[in-house]
Design an enzyme around this catalytic site. Structure first.
Site, PDB file in Angstrom:
ATOM      1  N   THR A 117       0.632  -1.264  -0.436  1.00 56.76           N
ATOM      2  CA  THR A 117      -0.123   0.050   0.147  1.00 56.76           C
ATOM      3  C   THR A 117       0.704   1.090  -0.171  1.00 56.76           C
ATOM      4  O   THR A 117       2.066   1.123   0.407  1.00 56.76           O
ATOM      5  CB  THR A 117      -0.682   0.170   1.015  1.00 56.76           C
ATOM      6  OG1 THR A 117      -1.114   2.042   1.615  1.00 56.76           O
ATOM      7  CG2 THR A 117      -0.233  -0.315   2.445  1.00 56.76           C
ATOM      8  N   TYR A 141      -1.496   0.303  10.256  1.00 58.60           N
ATOM      9  CA  TYR A 141      -2.032  -0.754   8.872  1.00 58.60           C
ATOM     10  C   TYR A 141      -0.301  -0.413   8.096  1.00 58.60           C
ATOM     11  O   TYR A 141      -0.333  -1.279   7.950  1.00 58.60           O
ATOM     12  CB  TYR A 141      -2.956  -0.286   8.319  1.00 58.60           C
ATOM     13  CG  TYR A 141      -3.493  -1.105   6.843  1.00 58.60           C
ATOM     14  CD1 TYR A 141      -3.618  -2.016   6.686  1.00 58.60           C
ATOM     15  CD2 TYR A 141      -2.959   0.370   6.096  1.00 58.60           C
ATOM     16  CE1 TYR A 141      -3.704  -2.444   5.053  1.00 58.60           C
ATOM     17  CE2 TYR A 141      -3.187   0.219   4.282  1.00 58.60           C
ATOM     18  CZ  TYR A 141      -3.855  -1.732   4.271  1.00 58.60           C
ATOM     19  OH  TYR A 141      -3.569  -1.721   2.969  1.00 58.60           O
TER      20      TYR A 141
HETATM   21  N1  UFG Z   1     -13.173  11.227   3.271  1.00 56.69           N
HETATM   22  C1  UFG Z   1     -14.480  11.733   3.310  1.00 56.69           C
HETATM   23  N2  UFG Z   1     -15.332  11.136   3.544  1.00 56.69           N
HETATM   24  C2  UFG Z   1     -15.546  10.020   3.414  1.00 56.69           C
HETATM   25  C3  UFG Z   1     -14.833   8.678   3.420  1.00 56.69           C
HETATM   26  C4  UFG Z   1     -13.135   9.316   3.076  1.00 56.69           C
HETATM   27  O1  UFG Z   1     -13.870  13.187   3.617  1.00 56.69           O
HETATM   28  O2  UFG Z   1     -16.812   9.014   4.288  1.00 56.69           O
HETATM   29  C5  UFG Z   1     -12.144  11.111   2.679  1.00 56.69           C
HETATM   30  C6  UFG Z   1     -10.712  10.813   3.371  1.00 56.69           C
HETATM   31  O3  UFG Z   1     -10.664  12.082   4.216  1.00 56.69           O
HETATM   32  C7  UFG Z   1      -9.858  11.165   2.702  1.00 56.69           C
HETATM   33  C8  UFG Z   1     -10.306  10.890   1.277  1.00 56.69           C
HETATM   34  O4  UFG Z   1     -11.697  10.762   1.577  1.00 56.69           O
HETATM   35  O5  UFG Z   1      -8.977  12.721   2.342  1.00 56.69           O
HETATM   36  C9  UFG Z   1      -9.953   9.551   0.436  1.00 56.69           C
HETATM   37  O6  UFG Z   1     -10.075   7.915   1.388  1.00 56.69           O
HETATM   38  P1  UFG Z   1     -10.278   6.861   1.537  1.00 56.69           P
HETATM   39  O7  UFG Z   1     -10.918   6.504   2.568  1.00 56.69           O
HETATM   40  O8  UFG Z   1     -11.229   6.522  -0.164  1.00 56.69           O
HETATM   41  O9  UFG Z   1      -9.424   6.758   1.268  1.00 56.69           O
HETATM   42  P2  UFG Z   1      -7.924   6.615   1.708  1.00 56.69           P
HETATM   43  O10 UFG Z   1      -6.847   7.488   1.147  1.00 56.69           O
HETATM   44  O11 UFG Z   1      -7.555   7.060   2.906  1.00 56.69           O
HETATM   45  O12 UFG Z   1      -7.165   5.319   1.963  1.00 56.69           O
HETATM   46  C10 UFG Z   1      -6.300   4.238   1.046  1.00 56.69           C
HETATM   47  C11 UFG Z   1      -6.347   2.781   1.122  1.00 56.69           C
HETATM   48  C12 UFG Z   1      -5.749   2.629   1.630  1.00 56.69           C
HETATM   49  C13 UFG Z   1      -4.858   2.898   2.334  1.00 56.69           C
HETATM   50  C14 UFG Z   1      -4.409   4.635   2.860  1.00 56.69           C
HETATM   51  C15 UFG Z   1      -3.168   4.845   2.350  1.00 56.69           C
HETATM   52  O13 UFG Z   1      -7.847   2.646   0.600  1.00 56.69           O
HETATM   53  O14 UFG Z   1      -6.354   0.819   1.997  1.00 56.69           O
HETATM   54  O15 UFG Z   1      -5.407   4.668   0.722  1.00 56.69           O
HETATM   55  O16 UFG Z   1      -3.111   6.483   3.009  1.00 56.69           O
HETATM   56  F1  UFG Z   1      -3.714   2.747   4.143  1.00 56.69           F
END
Ligand code: UFG
Length: 327
Positions: A117, A141
């Site tokens: 990741t 994670y």
């Molecule tokens: N977000 C929101 N509201 C939501 C969900 C997400 O505002 O309901 C925002 C988050 O704060 C972030 C962006 O949307 O800024 C993307 O969030 P995600 O949860 O979709 O994805 P992440 O970037 O947090 O997660 C991804 C992978 C993980 C990994 C991570 C590493 O899905 O498995 O990147 O940074 F660990």
């Protein structure tokens, strides 16, 4: 025809890789405890119910099916959950892989494609991120995934395990026929949550953080269509089956979309408004994560085909409409 043991093949990314393997004539054998995967997503080969932490169950799967290689997807993935349950994450994400490697050793199987990741980079100083960026994960994670990467390097050097650790950025989208897609419970990812809000299910969406130093104040991510991700896995599998080595490779697009840009794209694709409220930042969110995919291009011949944000959302919407019974 190659036989590939897909550990965690009933889950979101694993099931798409099974589909891609079957499409080219390989046989995916799914090994999954169905703790977060879905039996209905296993369609392209047999399902062996088992837990990655059980040497006996793995050994039985290896001796019954005699796979040529292994692909690993069985992990706890939700960043926030890892902060609350670190023991469970280390047990499954690291302990499980140690057991898997021991079972592979017993069965004399060397090639492994491992789901890593972009979380291994933590909060990188230079974006887009190359594989040479320092790895300082900021979440449990990310640390469990980085620990496995280090372990694989050590073991590969000594025991001849041949591995590819694919560092995914933001996997998204679904199969275009609406057949398989993202089904996490609880769902924390942006695109499914935005679609749910557009569908009028469960109220408005929370937007975490609008005060980042980015173009519109919201976090920028590199969304990669799960079909492109599956293609990258097949190419990596071919590399590790062909010869020795251990490889770390970013899989993304190099292009970013902010949270607000994603919400606008969801509105365009669905033709519905996305009600949302601005909330405080979510702990551990880096402002901007973008992949430099030069290495994936040269090593795997990787070139994303389906990863523009509207195609991703269109495919995800088709899947979710079917799953939620929306016409
Ligand atoms: N977000 C929101 N509201 C939501 C969900 C997400 O505002 O309901 C925002 C988050 O704060 C972030 C962006 O949307 O800024 C993307 O969030 P995600 O949860 O979709 O994805 P992440 O970037 O947090 O997660 C991804 C992978 C993980 C990994 C991570 C590493 O899905 O498995 O990147 O940074 F660990």
């Amino acid at each position: 025809m190659a036989k590939i043991l897909i550990v965690g093949g009933a889950g979101y990314i694993g099931s798409h890789v099974c589909r891609a393997l079957a499409a080219r004539g390989d046989l995916p054998i799914v090994f999954d405890n169905l703790s977060s995967g879905h039996e209905h997503a296993v369609k392209w080969g047999p399902l062996v119910r088992g837990d990655i932490r059980s040497f006996a169950e793995l050994e039985r799967a290896f001796s019954e099916h005699r796979p040529d290689a292994v692909m690993h997807f069985a992990a706890n993935i939700e960043v926030g959950e890892g902060q609350i349950y670190p023991r469970a994450f280390w047990d499954n994400n690291v302990g499980g892989v140690i057991t898997l490697l021991n079972a592979m050793e017993r069965a004399d199987i060397k090639p492994l494609v491992f789901s890593s990741t972009c979380a291994v980079y933590g909060e990188p100083e230079i974006v887009p991120i190359t594989e040479k960026e320092k790895c300082e994960p900021v979440s449990v994670y990310g640390r469990t995934k980085r620990a496995v990467e280090i372990m694989l390097s050590d073991i590969a050097a000594r025991d001849g395990v041949r591995f590819a650790a694919l560092r995914y950025f933001n996997a998204a989208g679904a199969s275009p026929d609406g057949d398989i897609g993202e089904e996490h419970d609880p769902e924390t990812h942006l695109i499914p949550n935005a679609l749910k809000a557009a569908a009028g299910l469960g109220g408005g969406m929370k937007l975490f953080g609008a005060d980042y130093a980015t173009r519109d104040g919201t976090c920028v991510r590199d969304y990669i269509h799960v079909l492109d991700l599956a293609t990258a896995h097949l190419a990596a599998l071919d590399r590790v089956m062909a010869g020795p080595g251990g490889f770390f490779c970013n899989i993304g697009t190099g292009n970013g979309a902010s949270v607000l840009e994603v919400l606008s794209a969801v509105e365009r694709v669905t033709g519905r408004p996305v009600p949302f409220e601005k909330h405080a930042r979510r702990e551990g969110d880096a402002p901007e994560l973008l992949a430099d995919i030069s290495y994936a291009r040269s090593w795997l011949g990787f070139s994303p085909q389906f990863s523009d944000i509207e195609t991703i959302i269109d495919d995800a919407w088709r899947f979710h409409k079917k799953a939620w019974g929306i016409s």
